[in-house]
Design an enzyme around this catalytic site. Structure first.
Site, mmCIF file in Angstrom:
data_model
loop_
_atom_site.group_PDB
_atom_site.id
_atom_site.type_symbol
_atom_site.label_atom_id
_atom_site.label_comp_id
_atom_site.label_asym_id
_atom_site.label_seq_id
_atom_site.Cartn_x
_atom_site.Cartn_y
_atom_site.Cartn_z
ATOM 1 N N GLU A 1 5.644 -3.394 0.844
ATOM 2 C CA GLU A 1 5.753 -3.080 -0.588
ATOM 3 C C GLU A 1 4.956 -1.805 -0.797
ATOM 4 O O GLU A 1 3.728 -1.821 -0.731
ATOM 5 C CB GLU A 1 5.196 -4.226 -1.418
ATOM 6 C CG GLU A 1 6.002 -5.493 -1.236
ATOM 7 C CD GLU A 1 5.384 -6.662 -1.980
ATOM 8 O OE1 GLU A 1 5.023 -6.496 -3.155
ATOM 9 O OE2 GLU A 1 5.250 -7.719 -1.367
ATOM 10 N N CYS B 1 1.622 0.292 -8.972
ATOM 11 C CA CYS B 1 2.722 0.831 -8.153
ATOM 12 C C CYS B 1 3.924 1.148 -9.030
ATOM 13 O O CYS B 1 4.589 2.157 -8.852
ATOM 14 C CB CYS B 1 3.087 -0.148 -7.045
ATOM 15 S SG CYS B 1 3.480 -1.803 -7.620
ATOM 16 N N THR C 1 2.663 6.093 3.726
ATOM 17 C CA THR C 1 2.159 6.549 5.029
ATOM 18 C C THR C 1 1.532 5.397 5.812
ATOM 19 O O THR C 1 1.791 5.229 7.015
ATOM 20 C CB THR C 1 1.094 7.649 4.814
ATOM 21 O OG1 THR C 1 1.614 8.559 3.863
ATOM 22 C CG2 THR C 1 0.763 8.372 6.077
ATOM 23 N N THR C 2 0.700 4.595 5.142
ATOM 24 C CA THR C 2 0.078 3.476 5.856
ATOM 25 C C THR C 2 1.135 2.442 6.215
ATOM 26 O O THR C 2 1.088 1.854 7.301
ATOM 27 C CB THR C 2 -1.046 2.839 5.014
ATOM 28 O OG1 THR C 2 -1.884 3.869 4.507
ATOM 29 C CG2 THR C 2 -1.872 1.880 5.838
ATOM 30 N N GLY C 3 2.106 2.243 5.336
ATOM 31 C CA GLY C 3 3.195 1.299 5.629
ATOM 32 C C GLY C 3 3.941 1.676 6.901
ATOM 33 O O GLY C 3 4.302 0.816 7.717
ATOM 34 N N GLY D 1 0.836 -1.196 0.000
ATOM 35 C CA GLY D 1 0.000 0.000 0.000
ATOM 36 C C GLY D 1 0.867 1.241 0.000
ATOM 37 O O GLY D 1 2.015 1.218 -0.460
ATOM 38 N N SER D 2 0.320 2.320 0.545
ATOM 39 C CA SER D 2 1.028 3.601 0.475
ATOM 40 C C SER D 2 2.122 3.690 1.545
ATOM 41 O O SER D 2 2.102 2.938 2.535
ATOM 42 C CB SER D 2 0.029 4.744 0.674
ATOM 43 O OG SER D 2 -0.557 4.624 1.949
HETATM 44 P P1 NAD Z 1 -3.410 2.451 1.456
HETATM 45 O O1 NAD Z 1 -2.072 2.489 2.109
HETATM 46 O O2 NAD Z 1 -4.353 3.550 1.668
HETATM 47 O O3 NAD Z 1 -4.189 1.118 1.900
HETATM 48 C C1 NAD Z 1 -3.620 -0.159 1.778
HETATM 49 C C2 NAD Z 1 -4.315 -1.112 2.743
HETATM 50 O O4 NAD Z 1 -4.038 -0.703 4.084
HETATM 51 C C3 NAD Z 1 -5.822 -1.161 2.613
HETATM 52 O O5 NAD Z 1 -6.249 -2.491 2.815
HETATM 53 C C4 NAD Z 1 -6.276 -0.273 3.759
HETATM 54 O O6 NAD Z 1 -7.592 -0.573 4.197
HETATM 55 C C5 NAD Z 1 -5.258 -0.637 4.823
HETATM 56 N N1 NAD Z 1 -5.068 0.350 5.900
HETATM 57 C C6 NAD Z 1 -5.404 1.648 5.917
HETATM 58 N N2 NAD Z 1 -5.012 2.217 7.087
HETATM 59 C C7 NAD Z 1 -4.409 1.252 7.815
HETATM 60 C C8 NAD Z 1 -3.749 1.213 9.086
HETATM 61 N N3 NAD Z 1 -3.660 2.299 9.850
HETATM 62 N N4 NAD Z 1 -3.218 0.042 9.497
HETATM 63 C C9 NAD Z 1 -3.273 -1.055 8.724
HETATM 64 N N5 NAD Z 1 -3.876 -1.087 7.511
HETATM 65 C C10 NAD Z 1 -4.435 0.055 7.052
HETATM 66 O O7 NAD Z 1 -3.113 2.236 -0.094
HETATM 67 P P2 NAD Z 1 -4.166 2.182 -1.301
HETATM 68 O O8 NAD Z 1 -4.661 3.554 -1.602
HETATM 69 O O9 NAD Z 1 -5.148 1.093 -1.035
HETATM 70 O O10 NAD Z 1 -3.206 1.661 -2.494
HETATM 71 C C11 NAD Z 1 -2.415 2.501 -3.256
HETATM 72 C C12 NAD Z 1 -0.964 2.447 -2.821
HETATM 73 O O11 NAD Z 1 -0.471 1.105 -2.851
HETATM 74 C C13 NAD Z 1 -0.059 3.215 -3.768
HETATM 75 O O12 NAD Z 1 0.866 3.968 -3.012
HETATM 76 C C14 NAD Z 1 0.657 2.133 -4.552
HETATM 77 O O13 NAD Z 1 1.887 2.509 -5.102
HETATM 78 C C15 NAD Z 1 0.805 1.092 -3.498
HETATM 79 N N6 NAD Z 1 1.090 -0.224 -4.092
HETATM 80 C C16 NAD Z 1 2.354 -0.749 -3.963
HETATM 81 C C17 NAD Z 1 2.661 -1.971 -4.561
HETATM 82 C C18 NAD Z 1 4.040 -2.572 -4.444
HETATM 83 O O14 NAD Z 1 4.184 -3.767 -4.699
HETATM 84 N N7 NAD Z 1 5.067 -1.822 -4.069
HETATM 85 C C19 NAD Z 1 1.684 -2.665 -5.278
HETATM 86 C C20 NAD Z 1 0.416 -2.099 -5.392
HETATM 87 C C21 NAD Z 1 0.125 -0.871 -4.793
#
Ligand code: NAD
Length: 469
Positions: A239, A273, A220-222, A217-218
Site C-alpha cells: 500500500e 496517503c 521506493t521502499t515498497g 509506505g513510500s
Molecule cells: P517509508 O517508505 O520511508 O517507510 C515505511 C516503513 O518502511 C517504515 O517502517 C520504515 O522504517 C521501513 N523501511 C525503510 N526502509 C526499508 C527497507 N529497505 N526495507 C524494509 N522496510 C524499510 O515511508 P514513510 O515516510 O514512513 O511513510 C510515508 C509514505 O507512506 C507516503 O508515501 C504515504 O503515501 C505512504 N502511505 C501509504 C498508505 C496507503 O495505504 N497506501 C497509507 C499511509 C502511508
C-alpha cells in the site's frame, strides 16, 4: 468487557534509540533498537504459535473481540503517547484508537467460509477450503501508526496467521504499547512488535520464515520490500504513496465545499496517503477557489497536538519537513505564488504554516510527486478533458475526487479517474467493508473488507470422485 493480562511494555536491555516529540524537536523517550539477528527467534516463535492459532476460528473471534475491548480501555494511555510522538491533535489520536478497535471487531466477526463447493459438471466433488498462510511480516509508516498497525494485524490474525510487525522508527512507542495490549488478549507470540532501524525492516521482509509481507509506505521502499520478499517468494501486499487530485466542476458551490476540501487536504498535516494533494479548478472559478482555501489556511490554529485548541499539529519528522520545504521552495523558484503560508513557523518543533500555492507550473515536483505535508497547489484548467488528463497524468493512482452540484455528472467524471477509490464531494473516507487498493504504482494487492481477509488466506482445493451410485 474482556480484560487483558497487562499492557506494560516489557523493559528490554540493550541498545535503544531516542524518539523525538515533533512539537518540540526534542527527544522525549526511547525505544529498543533491536538487532536484525533477533528476527530468527521472533519469526520462529511466530511459526510455532501459528499451529495452535490457526486451528480454532471460534477461539480467534473471542480473543480478537477481547483485544478490541482492551484497546478501548487503554485509550487514555495510548492517545497522549500517539500525539506526543506523531504530532496529531489529541482528538484525532482518540479517533485513531476508536478506528483500531472497530477494525479488530470487524475482522473478528468476518469469517471466511469453511468450504465452498466447486461444480463444473464433471463427476468430481471439488471443494475449496481457505487456509491461512503462516507468519506474516508487516511494515508500516509513521502517519497513522495505530490505525495502520490494525489494518495489518486485524485481517491477518482473523484469517489464522500470526504476525511480526515493525513500526516506523519515528513512531515506535504507541505501536509497542498497542501491541502489548492486543498481545495480552491473545496466545503468546501470535502478535509481536519489533522496533529498530534499518536493516531491521529489510531483514524482516526477506526473512525465509515469512510467508506474506504486507507493507505500507513510500513507493521506493515498497520496491525494495518486494525485491527482498522475492528471495523467499513470500506473497507481497504493498500500500504505497498517493498524489490524489480533486477536480472541481463548473457547477461547484465553492463556499459550500471549501471547508471539506480544505480538511481533505490538510488533515493530519497533509500526511495522509489519500489526502487531496492537487486541486484542479475551472479557470472561471480559479481565483475564488484559491482565495477560499487560502482564507481557511490562514485561519487554522497550528500548535502542539496536546494543546486542546490545536487544529493542525507539526510535520512528524525533520526529513519530511525538509522535503515539504524543498518542494515549496522549488515551486516558488519556478514561478508559483504563495497565497498562504509558505514557510516554517518561527518556533521550536517541525511546524510548517498551512500553504496554498497558485500559478504552479504543472511539471513542478509539488504537483507531480507526493509532498505529504501541509502544502497544496491549486491549478486552473480549461476543458474537462484537460483536467482528467492532468489528474491521471502521474505514476500514482490511489484516490481522487470530483466536486460539483450535479452528482450524476460528477460521477461520470469520477468514472474516468485511474485510481483505487474515487469520491464525489468528499475525499478520503473509507468503509471498513470496502476493498482498498491503489492502481498504477500506488499499490499491489487489496486490503479492506472481505478482500483483505482473503488476501491473508490461500485456497486449498480437495478433489475426490463422486460416490458411485
Ligand atoms: P517509508 O517508505 O520511508 O517507510 C515505511 C516503513 O518502511 C517504515 O517502517 C520504515 O522504517 C521501513 N523501511 C525503510 N526502509 C526499508 C527497507 N529497505 N526495507 C524494509 N522496510 C524499510 O515511508 P514513510 O515516510 O514512513 O511513510 C510515508 C509514505 O507512506 C507516503 O508515501 C504515504 O503515501 C505512504 N502511505 C501509504 C498508505 C496507503 O495505504 N497506501 C497509507 C499511509 C502511508
Amino acid at each position: 468487557m474482556a480484560t487483558h493480562r497487562s499492557h506494560q511494555v516489557p523493559v528490554l536491555v540493550g541498545k535503544r534509540f531516542a524518539v523525538v516529540d515533533p512539537a518540540t524537536g526534542e527527544p522525549f523517550d526511547e525505544a529498543p533498537d533491536q538487532h536484525p539477528d533477533e528476527l530468527d527467534a521472533v519469526v520462529g516463535r511466530a511459526h510455532a504459535a501459528w499451529h495452535t492459532w490457526r486451528a480454532d476460528p471460534g477461539a480467534r473471534t473471542t480473543a480478537l473481540l477481547g483485544a478490541a475491548d482492551a484497546v478501548e480501555v487503554a485509550g487514555a494511555d495510548l492517545a497522549p503517547l500517539l500525539t506526543r510522538e506523531q504530532g496529531k491533535p489529541l482528538a484525532e489520536s482518540y479517533q485513531e484508537i476508536a478506528r483500531t478497535a472497530a477494525r479488530l471487531r470487524y475482522f473478528a466477526e468476518l469469517t471466511a467460509p469453511q468450504s465452498q463447493p466447486i461444480t463444473d459438471g464433471r463427476p468430481v466433488r471439488g471443494e475449496v477450503r481457505w487456509r491461512p498462510l503462516g507468519p506474516v511480516a508487516a511494515i508500516i509508516p509513521w502517519n497513522f501508526p495505530l490505525q495502520l498497525a490494525s489494518a495489518k494485524f486485524a485481517p491477518a490474525l482473523a484469517a489464522g496467521n500470526t504476525m511480526v510487525l515493525k513500526p516506523s522508527p519515528f513512531t515506535p512507542l504507541a505501536t509497542r504499547l498497542l501491541g502489548s495490549v492486543v498481545a495480552a488478549a491473545l496466545p503468546d507470540d501470535v502478535l509481536t512488535i519489533v522496533t529498530g532501524h534499518e536493516p531491521l525492516g529489510a531483514r524482516l521482509a526477506s526473512h525465509p520464515g515469512i510467508r506474506h509481507v504486507t507493507f505500507t509506505g513510500s513507493i521506493t521502499t515498497g520496491q525494495a520490500v518486494a525485491r527482498g520478499a522475492a528471495a523467499s517468494l513470500a506473497r507481497v501486499t504493498l500500500e504505497l504513496g498517493g498524489n490524489d487530485a480533486a477536480i472541481l466542476l463548473e457547477d461547484v458551490e465553492v463556499e459550500r465545499i471549501a471547508d471539506r476540501l480544505f480538511w481533505a487536504a490538510f488533515r493530519n498535516c497533509g500526511q495522509v496517503c489519500m489526502a487531496v494533494k492537487r486541486v484542479y479548478a475551472p479557470a472561471r472559478l480559479y481565483s475564488h477557489v484559491v482565495e477560499a482555501l487560502a482564507q481557511r489556511a490562514k485561519a487554522v490554529v497550528v500548535g502542539a497536538g496536546l494543546d486542546p485548541d490545536t487544529q493542525l499539529g507539526p510535520v512528524n519528522n525533520a526529513p519530511q519537513l525538509g522535503r515539504v520545504e524543498s518542494y515549496t521552495a522549488q515551486a516558488v523558484a519556478e514561478g508559483a505564488r504563495v497565497v498562504a503560508g509558505g514557510r516554517r513557523l518561527d518556533r521550536p518543533g517541525y511546524f510548517f504554516a498551512p500553504t496554498i500555492l497558485a500559478d504552479v507550473p504543472p511539471d513542478s515536483p509539488v504537483v507531480t510527486e507526493e509532498q505529504f505535508g501541509p502544502v497544496v497547489p491549486v491549478l486552473p484548467y480549461g476543458s474537462l478533458d484537460e483536467a482528467v488528463e492532468a489528474a491521471n497524468g502521474t505514476n500514482f493512482g490511489l484516490g481522487g475526487s470530483v466536486w460539483g452540484s450535479d452528482l450524476d455528472r460528477a460521477e461520470a467524471v469520477a468514472e474516468r479517474l485511474e485510481c483505487g477509490t474515487a469520491w464525489i464531494n468528499h475525499h478520503a473516507e473509507l468503509s471498513l467493508a470496502q476493498p482498498f487498493a491503489g492502481s498504477k504504482r500506488s499499490g499491489v494487492g487489496v486490503a479492506g473488507g472481505s478482500w483483505g481477509l482473503y488476501g491473508n488466506l490461500r485456497p486449498f482445493v480437495v478433489h475426490r470422485p463422486q460416490e458411485e451410485a
